[in-house]
Design a protein around this motif. Structure first.
Motif, PDB file in Angstrom:
ATOM      1  N   PHE A 234       0.790  -1.227   0.000  1.00 14.57           N
ATOM      2  CA  PHE A 234       0.000   0.000   0.000  1.00 14.57           C
ATOM      3  C   PHE A 234       0.829   1.287   0.000  1.00 14.57           C
ATOM      4  CE2 PHE A 234      -3.072  -3.094   1.461  1.00 14.57           C
ATOM      5  CZ  PHE A 234      -4.253  -2.673   0.867  1.00 14.57           C
ATOM      6  N   TYR A 235       2.138   1.194   0.330  1.00 15.03           N
ATOM      7  CA  TYR A 235       2.923   2.406   0.484  1.00 15.03           C
ATOM      8  C   TYR A 235       4.175   2.362  -0.397  1.00 15.03           C
ATOM      9  CZ  TYR A 235      -0.090   3.081   4.500  1.00 15.03           C
ATOM     10  OH  TYR A 235      -1.200   3.227   5.296  1.00 15.03           O
ATOM     11  N   GLN A 236       4.670   3.543  -0.694  1.00 16.25           N
ATOM     12  CA  GLN A 236       5.888   3.639  -1.478  1.00 16.25           C
ATOM     13  C   GLN A 236       7.021   2.966  -0.726  1.00 16.25           C
ATOM     14  OE1 GLN A 236       6.490   7.580  -2.917  1.00 16.25           O
ATOM     15  NE2 GLN A 236       8.480   7.152  -3.861  1.00 16.25           N
ATOM     16  N   SER A 237       7.807   2.148  -1.424  1.00 16.63           N
ATOM     17  CA  SER A 237       8.839   1.374  -0.754  1.00 16.63           C
ATOM     18  C   SER A 237      10.129   1.385  -1.568  1.00 16.63           C
ATOM     19  CB  SER A 237       8.371  -0.072  -0.534  1.00 16.63           C
ATOM     20  OG  SER A 237       8.081  -0.697  -1.775  1.00 16.63           O
ATOM     21  N   TYR A 573      -4.276   5.429  11.392  1.00 14.12           N
ATOM     22  CA  TYR A 573      -4.303   4.028  10.979  1.00 14.12           C
ATOM     23  C   TYR A 573      -3.791   3.832   9.561  1.00 14.12           C
ATOM     24  CZ  TYR A 573      -7.102   3.079  15.110  1.00 14.12           C
ATOM     25  OH  TYR A 573      -7.542   2.952  16.401  1.00 14.12           O
ATOM     26  N   GLN A 574      -3.943   4.850   8.716  1.00 15.99           N
ATOM     27  CA  GLN A 574      -3.571   4.685   7.319  1.00 15.99           C
ATOM     28  C   GLN A 574      -2.557   5.708   6.832  1.00 15.99           C
ATOM     29  OE1 GLN A 574      -6.567   3.750   4.491  1.00 15.99           O
ATOM     30  NE2 GLN A 574      -8.012   2.990   5.991  1.00 15.99           N
ATOM     31  N   LYS A 575      -2.463   6.834   7.506  1.00 16.31           N
ATOM     32  CA  LYS A 575      -1.537   7.886   7.091  1.00 16.31           C
ATOM     33  C   LYS A 575      -0.379   7.930   8.071  1.00 16.31           C
ATOM     34  CE  LYS A 575      -5.453  10.406   5.223  1.00 16.31           C
ATOM     35  NZ  LYS A 575      -6.344  11.576   5.337  1.00 16.31           N
ATOM     36  N   ILE A 576       0.840   7.865   7.544  1.00 16.06           N
ATOM     37  CA  ILE A 576       2.033   7.797   8.382  1.00 16.06           C
ATOM     38  C   ILE A 576       2.981   8.904   7.974  1.00 16.06           C
ATOM     39  CG2 ILE A 576       1.891   5.375   9.030  1.00 16.06           C
ATOM     40  CD1 ILE A 576       3.516   4.642   6.605  1.00 16.06           C
ATOM     41  N   GLY A 577       3.574   9.568   8.959  1.00 17.89           N
ATOM     42  CA  GLY A 577       4.362  10.743   8.646  1.00 17.89           C
ATOM     43  C   GLY A 577       5.692  10.814   9.366  1.00 17.89           C
ATOM     44  N   LEU A 578       6.595  11.581   8.781  1.00 17.43           N
ATOM     45  CA  LEU A 578       7.886  11.891   9.379  1.00 17.43           C
ATOM     46  C   LEU A 578       8.029  13.403   9.399  1.00 17.43           C
ATOM     47  CD1 LEU A 578      10.762  11.246  10.416  1.00 17.43           C
ATOM     48  CD2 LEU A 578      11.490  11.159   8.003  1.00 17.43           C
ATOM     49  N   LYS A 591       0.264   4.088  -2.435  1.00 17.95           N
ATOM     50  CA  LYS A 591       1.601   4.583  -2.755  1.00 17.95           C
ATOM     51  C   LYS A 591       1.620   6.073  -3.099  1.00 17.95           C
ATOM     52  CE  LYS A 591       2.991  -0.015  -4.396  1.00 17.95           C
ATOM     53  NZ  LYS A 591       3.813  -0.380  -3.274  1.00 17.95           N
ATOM     54  N   ARG A 592       0.843   6.855  -2.358  1.00 18.22           N
ATOM     55  CA  ARG A 592       0.830   8.312  -2.522  1.00 18.22           C
ATOM     56  C   ARG A 592       1.643   8.972  -1.418  1.00 18.22           C
ATOM     57  NH1 ARG A 592      -4.897  10.397  -2.143  1.00 18.22           N
ATOM     58  NH2 ARG A 592      -3.725  12.352  -2.093  1.00 18.22           N
ATOM     59  N   THR A 593       2.238  10.110  -1.745  1.00 19.91           N
ATOM     60  CA  THR A 593       3.042  10.842  -0.775  1.00 19.91           C
ATOM     61  C   THR A 593       2.735  12.332  -0.874  1.00 19.91           C
ATOM     62  OG1 THR A 593       4.816   9.207  -1.018  1.00 19.91           O
ATOM     63  CG2 THR A 593       5.374  11.277   0.063  1.00 19.91           C
ATOM     64  N   GLU A 594       2.700  13.001   0.275  1.00 20.16           N
ATOM     65  CA  GLU A 594       2.502  14.441   0.334  1.00 20.16           C
ATOM     66  C   GLU A 594       3.612  15.058   1.181  1.00 20.16           C
ATOM     67  OE1 GLU A 594      -2.435  14.373   0.331  1.00 20.16           O
ATOM     68  OE2 GLU A 594      -1.306  14.778   2.182  1.00 20.16           O
ATOM     69  N   ASP A 604       1.589  24.113   4.795  1.00 24.48           N
ATOM     70  CA  ASP A 604       1.459  24.450   3.385  1.00 24.48           C
ATOM     71  C   ASP A 604       2.156  23.398   2.541  1.00 24.48           C
ATOM     72  OD1 ASP A 604       0.122  26.927   3.916  1.00 24.48           O
ATOM     73  OD2 ASP A 604       2.060  27.776   4.492  1.00 24.48           O
ATOM     74  N   ALA A 605       1.475  22.971   1.482  1.00 24.81           N
ATOM     75  CA  ALA A 605       2.038  21.951   0.603  1.00 24.81           C
ATOM     76  C   ALA A 605       3.318  22.463  -0.048  1.00 24.81           C
ATOM     77  CB  ALA A 605       1.018  21.567  -0.466  1.00 24.81           C
ATOM     78  N   GLU A 606       4.301  21.571  -0.159  1.00 24.60           N
ATOM     79  CA  GLU A 606       5.541  21.949  -0.831  1.00 24.60           C
ATOM     80  C   GLU A 606       6.145  20.726  -1.511  1.00 24.60           C
ATOM     81  OE1 GLU A 606       8.500  23.498   1.747  1.00 24.60           O
ATOM     82  OE2 GLU A 606       9.090  21.545   2.509  1.00 24.60           O
ATOM     83  N   GLN A 607       7.191  20.974  -2.267  1.00 18.92           N
ATOM     84  CA  GLN A 607       7.830  19.904  -3.029  1.00 18.92           C
ATOM     85  C   GLN A 607       8.494  18.898  -2.101  1.00 18.92           C
ATOM     86  OE1 GLN A 607      10.478  21.393  -5.994  1.00 18.92           O
ATOM     87  NE2 GLN A 607      11.000  19.388  -6.820  1.00 18.92           N
ATOM     88  N   ILE A 608       8.407  17.644  -2.467  1.00 19.69           N
ATOM     89  CA  ILE A 608       8.960  16.571  -1.640  1.00 19.69           C
ATOM     90  C   ILE A 608      10.476  16.559  -1.728  1.00 19.69           C
ATOM     91  CG2 ILE A 608       9.096  14.063  -1.358  1.00 19.69           C
ATOM     92  CD1 ILE A 608       6.215  13.925  -2.410  1.00 19.69           C
ATOM     93  N   ASN A 609      11.112  16.481  -0.554  1.00 20.51           N
ATOM     94  CA  ASN A 609      12.566  16.348  -0.471  1.00 20.51           C
ATOM     95  C   ASN A 609      12.911  14.859  -0.571  1.00 20.51           C
ATOM     96  OD1 ASN A 609      15.166  15.809   0.787  1.00 20.51           O
ATOM     97  ND2 ASN A 609      15.168  17.954   1.430  1.00 20.51           N
ATOM     98  N   PRO A 610      13.626  14.431  -1.618  1.00 22.24           N
ATOM     99  CA  PRO A 610      13.890  12.991  -1.825  1.00 22.24           C
ATOM    100  C   PRO A 610      14.598  12.330  -0.646  1.00 22.24           C
ATOM    101  CG  PRO A 610      14.442  14.249  -3.790  1.00 22.24           C
ATOM    102  CD  PRO A 610      14.172  15.258  -2.716  1.00 22.24           C
ATOM    103  N   ALA A 611      15.536  13.040  -0.017  1.00 25.19           N
ATOM    104  CA  ALA A 611      16.275  12.452   1.105  1.00 25.19           C
ATOM    105  C   ALA A 611      15.352  12.212   2.293  1.00 25.19           C
ATOM    106  CB  ALA A 611      17.433  13.361   1.498  1.00 25.19           C
ATOM    107  N   GLU A 612      14.485  13.187   2.560  1.00 23.95           N
ATOM    108  CA  GLU A 612      13.562  13.036   3.687  1.00 23.95           C
ATOM    109  C   GLU A 612      12.495  11.993   3.386  1.00 23.95           C
ATOM    110  OE1 GLU A 612      12.197  16.912   4.817  1.00 23.95           O
ATOM    111  OE2 GLU A 612      14.167  17.494   5.596  1.00 23.95           O
ATOM    112  N   LEU A 613      12.097  11.875   2.125  1.00 20.64           N
ATOM    113  CA  LEU A 613      11.158  10.815   1.744  1.00 20.64           C
ATOM    114  C   LEU A 613      11.795   9.446   1.965  1.00 20.64           C
ATOM    115  CD1 LEU A 613       8.596   9.667   0.512  1.00 20.64           C
ATOM    116  CD2 LEU A 613       9.560  10.083  -1.757  1.00 20.64           C
TER     117      LEU A 613
END
Length: 636
Positions: A234-237, A573-578, A591-594, A604-613
């Motif tokens: 269900f999640y990006q891996s 239960y379904q949304k997990i964050g760092l 497999k969605r990411t915000e 405020d929404a912003e561009q995803i940082n690949p290292a933090e993802l």
């Protein structure tokens, strides 16, 4: 065929029921929308989306709901179907079914009032643990008036239908024709079962809008089905080896050495200079203690006057976060030091015995570790989890009648609970053994009742009074503890299991996870503030650091006082964050990411940082891997 003829056919009652179901669902959705109108990002397009997707979920729910009725209509012969007895049975079933819908609607309004969501995992718990829930409902709400209102509404709907529609039905149908009709009706729920999930109604990043687009009855059955989500499905891996390689970098500290070169083994030897300090640990986990209640964080209701004072005499962590929104999530993080993996908390899952917990570590070091709960610990599987992970269990069943001065649906009052904790501590002290007591309070929980004349807010008048009573009870407990010989050698910890409210306009509203962590030990620790960004998974390593204890660790958390974590792991239960560097990475199913930039209470929404993802993926993917592969056990 005219609509009148359809209603008078064998399946006409289902059509009529469907229209009533849609009308009730529309009314419920509208009432909930009005209730939180200011929190919904409403415009014309959003309005259309909420009601159109809501209609779709309503239709799916109807298709599930009518399955047993279609089976009955398929097999009942015409002779019985056309009889007067069958007609009256149909009337009774119709009234009962409408009553269930009305009752569900009333219950959903109360559920929304407390949690700001449609029915979910919590509602499933409420169905399973009926004693606590039924007692809580009786004590919290005027149930006779609610039931009377439900009956009047249900009866009124039936009377209105009977007056305006001819309900006399005469059927002459062949079995094959009925079977074709049933197969067509069954195709819709079958397709829905395999093709849609909760994320199908996520029309926006605004949580309120997404919840309004759902159907409560559908949600509660979906919760039974989705009590655990496979991370990789269900999640990006990323590749497991890459994830564990990164994890070893993330959890490495200056005082740790990995015990194996196996990249999948996170075991590491933690060392501190000098001898272990056999301090006792008295952990007070407070139900729903939001950071916002404290004057230090802007609280203006003066409901934590004693803890506000205790903070000034303690080591106070000001940037500390809960991992979840339920008590069992807090328990999971405080004992296991694991991120909140998707689905139910590990406390409630099978195969959760003999895990790597703070209780098992301290017990192996000669401590008496006890879980002390005000209510019945079978609730949420707490007794089983703690009893099989290094703790002795003390719950409501262990209180003598003369030890209880007040109790409600959830258990004994906090004063009685703390008195029992003192008894347990005294027993360990007499044995000559250090102790670790995990105390779980319940007074700050609906129906918000507590002993009279303790504080200046009357019992049963809302959460503020319950918080202030718990504050009073904690101060009384600490005062009385000073009379016990073990006091001077004890570290007292006050922490929340989660915040009082988790609802917000975004997927994971960070401010609704901010909780206090207070470590009070006037003979051991100097008062100070620590502003390091950290979360409940860092609690156990920090406590073991204060004990100056060498141990082998599998914990994901860090000793906040030695190595600044500078990150917090939060989730539902379904949304997990760092959360780190003022950026929140949120992973969602499918497999969605915000990504959000955090500024105060604004996200405020912003561009995803690949290292933090990559770090976010690493924490959750590896935690799920270790649990499912049974590699987070204490003895391996």
């Amino acid at each position: 065929m005219t609509f009148k003829n359809i209603l008078r056919s064998r399946f006409g009652g289902l059509v009529l029921f469907g229209f009533i179901f849609l009308a009730i669902s529309f009314l419920i959705r509208t009432i909930l929308l009005i209730t939180d109108f200011q929190n919904v990002d409403l415009n014309f397009i959003r309005f259309i989306q909420i009601y159109s997707i809501g209609l779709f979920y309503d239709l799916v729910t109807i298709s599930y709901f009518i399955i047993p009725f279609t089976i009955y209509l398929l097999f009942v012969p015409d002779k019985i179907f056309n009889s007067k007895i069958h007609r009256w049975i149909s009337y009774v079933l119709f009234i009962v079914t409408i009553g269930i819908l009305v009752f569900s609607g009333i219950g959903e309004w109360f559920f929304w009032e407390e949690f700001s969501v449609r029915y979910n995992f919590i509602a499933v718990d409420y169905l399973v643990y009926t004693h606590e829930v039924v007692s809580n409902i009786r004590e919290s709400y005027p149930m006779p008036a609610i039931i009377l209102g439900m009956l009047l509404v249900s009866g009124g709907i039936f009377a209105l239908v009977k007056k305006n529609f001819d309900l006399s039905i005469h059927s002459e149908s062949r079995f094959v024709k009925r079977l074709i009709t049933c197969v067509i009706l069954w195709m819709f729920p079958l397709a829905a079962f395999y093709s849609i999930n909760k994320s199908s109604a996520e029309i926006t990043k605004n949580t309120y809008s997404n919840e309004l687009a759902h159907n409560g009855i559908y949600q509660i059955f979906a919760a039974f089905r989705n009590n655990e989500l496979n991370y990789n499905s269900f999640y990006q891996s990323i590749d497991d080896k890459e994830a564990f390689t990164n994890l070893r970098k993330l959890i490495k500290t200056s005082n740790s050495e990995f015990t194996s070169e196996d990249v999948f083994d996170v075991s590491r030897k933690i060392t501190y200079p000098g001898d272990d300090k056999k301090y006792n640990v008295m952990l007070i986990t407070v139900e729903s203690l939001s950071g916002s209640f404290f004057t230090r964080f802007g609280g203006k209701d003066n409901i934590t006057p004693n803890m506000d004072t205790i903070v000034q005499q303690s080591l106070f962590f000001t940037n500390f976060y809960a991992t979840g929104t339920r008590t069992v999530r807090g328990m999971e993080a405080l004992t296991l030091s694991l991120p909140p993996t998707p689905g139910f908390s590990i406390v409630k899952r099978p195969k959760n015995e003999g895990m790597f917990t703070l209780g098992n570590i301290l017990t192996s070091k000669g401590y008496n570790s006890s879980f002390i709960y005000a209510g019945n610990g079978y609730f949420d599987n707490m007794n089983y989890f703690f009893g099989n992970n290094g703790y002795n269990v003390v719950d409501r069943n262990d209180f003598l009648d003369n030890e209880i001065t007040f109790e409600n649906a959830w258990g004994v009052c906090d004063e009685d609970l703390f008195a029992k904790a003192c008894q347990v501590a005294d027993s360990s002290y007499k044995e000559g053994k250090p102790f670790h007591n995990f105390i779980m309070t319940t007074s700050n929980h609906r129906p918000y009742t507590y002993p009279d004349s303790k504080i200046d807010i009357p019992s049963h008048t809302g959460r503020n009074g319950a918080v202030k009573y718990t504050d009073y009870a904690i101060a009384k407990f600490l005062r009385e503890a000073k009379d016990h010989e073990w006091f001077k050698n004890t570290i007292f910890v006050i922490v929340a299991d989660h915040c009082a409210s988790s609802a917000g306009k975004t997927s994971l509203p960070v401010n609704k996870y901010h909780i206090p962590l207070i470590i009070y030990a006037p003979n051991i620790i100097q008062p100070s503030e620590n502003n390091t960004l950290s979360s409940q998974i860092d609690f156990a390593p920090t406590i073991l650091g204060l004990l100056n204890m060498d141990y082998t660790s599998k914990f994901f958390g860090k000793d906040i006082l030695l190595e600044k974590p500078n990150r917090a792991l939060i989730g539902t239960y379904q949304k997990i964050g760092l959360l780190q560097n003022d950026q929140l990475i949120v992973q969602l199913p499918v497999k969605r990411t915000e990504s959000f930039k955090i500024s105060g209470e604004e996200q405020d929404a912003e561009q995803i940082n690949p290292a933090e993802l990559k770090d976010a993926i690493t924490y959750y993917q590896t935690a799920s891997y270790l649990f499912h592969h049974e590699k987070y056990s204490f003895k391996d």
